[in-house]
Design an enzyme around this catalytic site. Sequence first.
Site, PDB file in Angstrom:
ATOM      1  N   ARG A  22      11.719  -5.939   5.166  1.00 25.70           N
ATOM      2  CA  ARG A  22      11.464  -4.518   4.877  1.00 25.70           C
ATOM      3  C   ARG A  22      12.351  -3.619   5.736  1.00 25.70           C
ATOM      4  NH1 ARG A  22       5.453  -2.127   5.022  1.00 25.70           N
ATOM      5  NH2 ARG A  22       5.518  -2.636   7.254  1.00 25.70           N
ATOM      6  N   LYS A  53       0.829  -1.210   0.000  1.00 24.17           N
ATOM      7  CA  LYS A  53       0.000   0.000   0.000  1.00 24.17           C
ATOM      8  C   LYS A  53       0.867   1.265   0.000  1.00 24.17           C
ATOM      9  CE  LYS A  53      -2.103  -1.145   3.855  1.00 24.17           C
ATOM     10  NZ  LYS A  53      -1.477  -2.447   4.219  1.00 24.17           N
ATOM     11  N   ARG A 101      -9.846   0.334   9.122  1.00 26.05           N
ATOM     12  CA  ARG A 101      -9.285  -0.984   9.387  1.00 26.05           C
ATOM     13  C   ARG A 101     -10.256  -1.860  10.173  1.00 26.05           C
ATOM     14  NH1 ARG A 101      -3.434   0.320   9.233  1.00 26.05           N
ATOM     15  NH2 ARG A 101      -2.149  -1.442   9.756  1.00 26.05           N
ATOM     16  N   ARG A 154      11.460  -1.190  11.009  1.00 28.71           N
ATOM     17  CA  ARG A 154      10.395  -0.692  11.866  1.00 28.71           C
ATOM     18  C   ARG A 154      10.286  -1.618  13.064  1.00 28.71           C
ATOM     19  NH1 ARG A 154       4.972   0.389   8.340  1.00 28.71           N
ATOM     20  NH2 ARG A 154       4.051  -0.695  10.124  1.00 28.71           N
ATOM     21  N   ARG A 162       0.097  -8.602  13.973  1.00 25.16           N
ATOM     22  CA  ARG A 162      -0.491  -7.652  13.000  1.00 25.16           C
ATOM     23  C   ARG A 162      -1.299  -8.387  11.945  1.00 25.16           C
ATOM     24  NH1 ARG A 162       4.515  -4.896  10.779  1.00 25.16           N
ATOM     25  NH2 ARG A 162       3.087  -3.666   9.537  1.00 25.16           N
TER      26      ARG A 162
HETATM   27  P1  AMP Z   1       0.689   0.551   9.251  1.00 23.42           P
HETATM   28  O1  AMP Z   1       1.823   1.483   8.968  1.00 23.42           O
HETATM   29  O2  AMP Z   1      -0.544   0.871   8.450  1.00 23.42           O
HETATM   30  O3  AMP Z   1       1.089  -0.893   9.179  1.00 23.42           O
HETATM   31  O4  AMP Z   1       0.267   0.822  10.773  1.00 23.42           O
HETATM   32  C1  AMP Z   1       1.164   0.610  11.839  1.00 23.42           C
HETATM   33  C2  AMP Z   1       0.408   0.463  13.151  1.00 23.42           C
HETATM   34  O5  AMP Z   1      -0.320   1.672  13.421  1.00 23.42           O
HETATM   35  C3  AMP Z   1      -0.652  -0.631  13.166  1.00 23.42           C
HETATM   36  O6  AMP Z   1      -0.118  -1.909  13.461  1.00 23.42           O
HETATM   37  C4  AMP Z   1      -1.570  -0.136  14.278  1.00 23.42           C
HETATM   38  O7  AMP Z   1      -1.004  -0.344  15.556  1.00 23.42           O
HETATM   39  C5  AMP Z   1      -1.572   1.370  14.013  1.00 23.42           C
HETATM   40  N1  AMP Z   1      -2.649   1.752  13.072  1.00 23.42           N
HETATM   41  C6  AMP Z   1      -2.491   2.312  11.845  1.00 23.42           C
HETATM   42  N2  AMP Z   1      -3.680   2.553  11.275  1.00 23.42           N
HETATM   43  C7  AMP Z   1      -4.622   2.135  12.157  1.00 23.42           C
HETATM   44  C8  AMP Z   1      -6.038   2.095  12.147  1.00 23.42           C
HETATM   45  N3  AMP Z   1      -6.749   2.551  11.101  1.00 23.42           N
HETATM   46  N4  AMP Z   1      -6.663   1.570  13.232  1.00 23.42           N
HETATM   47  C9  AMP Z   1      -5.979   1.118  14.298  1.00 23.42           C
HETATM   48  N5  AMP Z   1      -4.642   1.114  14.366  1.00 23.42           N
HETATM   49  C10 AMP Z   1      -3.952   1.626  13.316  1.00 23.42           C
END
Ligand code: AMP
Length: 212
Positions: free
Chosen positions: A126, A13, A87, A159, A170
């Site tokens: 990554r 994404k 999400r 990360r 996750r």
């Molecule tokens: P991402 O970079 O999208 O993988 O997001 C990293 C982390 O941020 C996720 O594992 C969640 O802990 C938090 N996070 C990001 N977007 C959301 C969302 N829409 N709802 C809840 N937690 C989120």
Amino acid sequence: MNIILFGAPGAGKGTQSALLVERRNMRHISTGDLFRAHVKQGTRLGTEAKTYMDAGKLVPDEIVLGMVEDVLKELGSQSFILDGFPRTAPQAEALEAMLKNYDLSISKALFLEVPTERLMARLTGRRVCSSCGASYHIEAKPPQRAGICDLCGGIVDQRPDDQESVIRTRLEAYEKSTAPLKSYFTGKGQFVAVPGLGSTEDVYKQLVSHLD
Ligand code: AMP
């Protein structure tokens, strides 16, 4: 045209969003990036979110929604990509209400489809620039100088939530809360599946074929 780009962690994404920003001048709204910026700046919201992020768990809806609304209410006319949001089903419903409030709409929810067995290798390998967020992979796309970002010279690192034990949590959160949104978006007539395997350019071509 405003879109939602969704899919499992590691589906691509962020990579595809970066191309849409560069080539189509779209605005990228990534809740993950917004949270990471808050963590970096040491805000209260960042401190609250970090506990969940480090454990690979979803941040509670009420924290996410306030943060997203702050962005939506000051959007101009630029087309945008929602990445990593919504999400959960409550987030999807809250988004609908917010869009109505701010006279905005979403045309499509594009789902990047990648088999689960490929996600683990993508995520464990990554690496991300801690300054500009550019994404690398230790095998598929290493930076030219080890640990240094090709684009801005920043430090390229893993990360904290890309460690194997956290990735598993996750992926579970994704299966439980986010994958069911496929039927939600189908019901709204917005769902489009896009194959997420192949080169970045191949995936991009498929993606934009649904935008024109
Ligand atoms: P991402 O970079 O999208 O993988 O997001 C990293 C982390 O941020 C996720 O594992 C969640 O802990 C938090 N996070 C990001 N977007 C959301 C969302 N829409 N709802 C809840 N937690 C989120």
